[in-house]
Design a protein around this motif. Sequence first.
Motif, mmCIF file in Angstrom:
data_model
loop_
_atom_site.group_PDB
_atom_site.id
_atom_site.type_symbol
_atom_site.label_atom_id
_atom_site.label_comp_id
_atom_site.label_asym_id
_atom_site.label_seq_id
_atom_site.Cartn_x
_atom_site.Cartn_y
_atom_site.Cartn_z
ATOM 1 N N GLY A 1 42.269 34.070 33.252
ATOM 2 C CA GLY A 1 42.044 32.702 32.682
ATOM 3 C C GLY A 1 41.849 31.609 33.652
ATOM 4 O O GLY A 1 41.299 30.447 33.243
ATOM 5 N N SER A 2 42.417 31.705 35.133
ATOM 6 C CA SER A 2 42.102 30.786 35.933
ATOM 7 C C SER A 2 40.563 30.657 36.498
ATOM 8 O O SER A 2 39.992 31.290 36.173
ATOM 9 N N ALA A 3 40.432 29.412 36.830
ATOM 10 C CA ALA A 3 39.113 29.304 37.062
ATOM 11 C C ALA A 3 38.844 30.001 38.656
ATOM 12 O O ALA A 3 39.783 29.825 39.667
ATOM 13 N N VAL A 4 37.802 30.662 38.805
ATOM 14 C CA VAL A 4 37.465 31.341 40.243
ATOM 15 C C VAL A 4 36.665 30.366 41.140
ATOM 16 O O VAL A 4 35.528 29.829 40.695
ATOM 17 N N PRO A 5 37.166 30.175 42.212
ATOM 18 C CA PRO A 5 36.495 29.112 43.177
ATOM 19 C C PRO A 5 35.079 29.788 43.633
ATOM 20 O O PRO A 5 35.066 31.137 43.515
ATOM 21 N N ARG A 6 34.150 28.993 43.596
ATOM 22 C CA ARG A 6 32.863 29.330 44.132
ATOM 23 C C ARG A 6 32.846 30.093 45.510
ATOM 24 O O ARG A 6 33.610 29.929 46.412
ATOM 25 N N GLY A 7 32.081 31.395 45.502
ATOM 26 C CA GLY A 7 32.308 32.211 46.556
ATOM 27 C C GLY A 7 33.003 33.188 46.833
ATOM 28 O O GLY A 7 32.981 33.941 47.678
ATOM 29 N N CYS A 8 34.054 33.376 45.603
ATOM 30 C CA CYS A 8 35.015 34.321 45.718
ATOM 31 C C CYS A 8 34.749 35.531 44.737
ATOM 32 O O CYS A 8 33.765 35.291 43.546
ATOM 33 N N THR A 9 34.936 36.641 44.862
ATOM 34 C CA THR A 9 34.810 37.780 43.996
ATOM 35 C C THR A 9 35.998 38.420 43.558
ATOM 36 O O THR A 9 36.971 38.862 44.408
ATOM 37 N N ARG A 10 36.174 38.839 42.417
ATOM 38 C CA ARG A 10 37.178 39.795 41.909
ATOM 39 C C ARG A 10 36.962 41.246 42.175
ATOM 40 O O ARG A 10 35.956 41.799 42.209
ATOM 41 N N VAL A 11 37.991 41.563 42.813
ATOM 42 C CA VAL A 11 38.007 42.992 43.558
ATOM 43 C C VAL A 11 38.914 43.888 42.995
ATOM 44 O O VAL A 11 38.990 45.236 43.413
ATOM 45 N N GLY A 12 40.039 43.596 42.349
ATOM 46 C CA GLY A 12 40.814 44.312 41.815
ATOM 47 C C GLY A 12 41.851 43.889 40.868
ATOM 48 O O GLY A 12 41.654 42.319 40.243
ATOM 49 N N ALA A 13 43.101 44.373 40.599
ATOM 50 C CA ALA A 13 44.048 44.006 39.739
ATOM 51 C C ALA A 13 45.408 44.159 40.179
ATOM 52 O O ALA A 13 45.617 45.248 40.872
ATOM 53 N N VAL A 14 46.477 43.509 39.645
ATOM 54 C CA VAL A 14 47.885 43.515 39.892
ATOM 55 C C VAL A 14 48.487 44.522 38.494
ATOM 56 O O VAL A 14 48.296 43.857 37.532
ATOM 57 N N LEU A 15 48.980 45.432 38.961
ATOM 58 C CA LEU A 15 49.788 46.500 37.992
ATOM 59 C C LEU A 15 51.214 46.569 38.363
ATOM 60 O O LEU A 15 51.626 46.124 39.263
ATOM 61 N N ALA A 16 51.794 47.247 37.412
ATOM 62 C CA ALA A 16 53.131 47.629 37.571
ATOM 63 C C ALA A 16 53.343 48.656 38.666
ATOM 64 O O ALA A 16 52.542 49.597 38.524
ATOM 65 N N GLY A 17 54.270 48.574 39.438
ATOM 66 C CA GLY A 17 54.463 49.919 40.242
ATOM 67 C C GLY A 17 54.402 49.350 41.838
ATOM 68 O O GLY A 17 55.036 48.332 41.933
ATOM 69 N N ALA A 18 53.843 50.288 42.803
ATOM 70 C CA ALA A 18 54.208 49.707 44.274
ATOM 71 C C ALA A 18 52.895 50.239 44.862
ATOM 72 O O ALA A 18 52.037 51.107 44.708
ATOM 73 N N GLY A 19 52.410 49.578 46.036
ATOM 74 C CA GLY A 19 51.393 49.893 47.066
ATOM 75 C C GLY A 19 50.121 49.319 46.670
ATOM 76 O O GLY A 19 49.980 48.910 45.683
ATOM 77 N N VAL A 20 49.248 49.926 47.231
ATOM 78 C CA VAL A 20 47.708 49.806 46.947
ATOM 79 C C VAL A 20 47.161 51.001 46.678
ATOM 80 O O VAL A 20 47.066 52.013 47.469
ATOM 81 N N VAL A 21 46.227 51.107 45.797
ATOM 82 C CA VAL A 21 45.436 52.155 45.410
ATOM 83 C C VAL A 21 43.935 51.806 45.259
ATOM 84 O O VAL A 21 43.562 50.682 44.833
ATOM 85 N N CYS A 22 43.174 52.752 45.938
ATOM 86 C CA CYS A 22 41.453 52.411 45.917
ATOM 87 C C CYS A 22 40.877 53.715 45.931
ATOM 88 O O CYS A 22 40.823 54.491 46.806
#
Length: 306
Positions: free
Chosen positions: A272-293
């Motif tokens: 719900g936060s305003a996204v600054p101009r020139g920025c892109t959503r690339v993922g989400a924060v989930l429960a757990g650990a590490g980074v997955v792609c």
Amino acid sequence: MPANEFTLIARYFSAYGRGAAVELGVGDDCAILALAPHERLATSVDTVVAGRHFPEESLPEDVGFRAVAAAASDLAGMGARPLGMTLALTLPEADELWLHSFSQGVAAAAVALELPLVGGDTTRGPLTISVQVLGALPAGKALLRSGAQVGDGVYVSGTLGDAGGGLAILEGRYQPEPEAAEYLERRFFRPLPPLALGALLLDTASAAIDISDGLLADAGHIAAASGVRIEIDRECLPLSAALQAHPDREQALAWALSAGDDYELCFCLPEGSAVPRGCTRVGAVLAGAGVVCAGAEGLVRGYQHF
């Protein structure tokens, strides 16, 4: 007679120390910078070495600009207002033609990033450049790596992978059309860390970091510090037109995920936060650990010096 250390400093670097926060610059044992009421000092140092962080045949003006910008990126990652910088320069010899061009790059970065040069040192040895940056943060506010919460969105500024493409060109691993080559090389040598965006995010972002080692590695630092899992969708990564022109999309995505040196920001925002101009959503924060792609399992995550 060869110029000594103090002559070199006076000749090439003493003119770039003017700034709103500078009460005393180059010339005494210490510089004096003024903080506004209710501000705290933020400081960081970054070192680059010829042949490891940039090709040895690089133009000195590009080396100077890049060294300052790489250090200033840490201020952006904390949301700090730039105050000034110091420069420690190790040189194989006092080549005044090289120094003149190098100082022009430092001066251009000082102006572009509003980061006056207030002190430094020179010595003899393998070409090494250390830039310490100083910034100001409002009392009680700072962008940290440790605040990401489950449910936050993960965002990046600008475009990613351009510096990786630029380095590939410089190393002879990629030969795009001249216009794309010029753009990508400029993104490698003359990045502009988003300092204004960092300050803007102080009131909204739950966590942030500058992207110096690549998105996967730097998002990993947020995940570790926050005790969460971050999921990156590589199909959402913002790529410049120059990078999209690469005939192998997998290579372009690999640079965007892991090449580093983009000096953009990765940050987390509550839903719900305003996204600054020139920025892109690339993922989400989930429960757990590490980074997955998905699709990036085999990529090296971040440069290791040792």
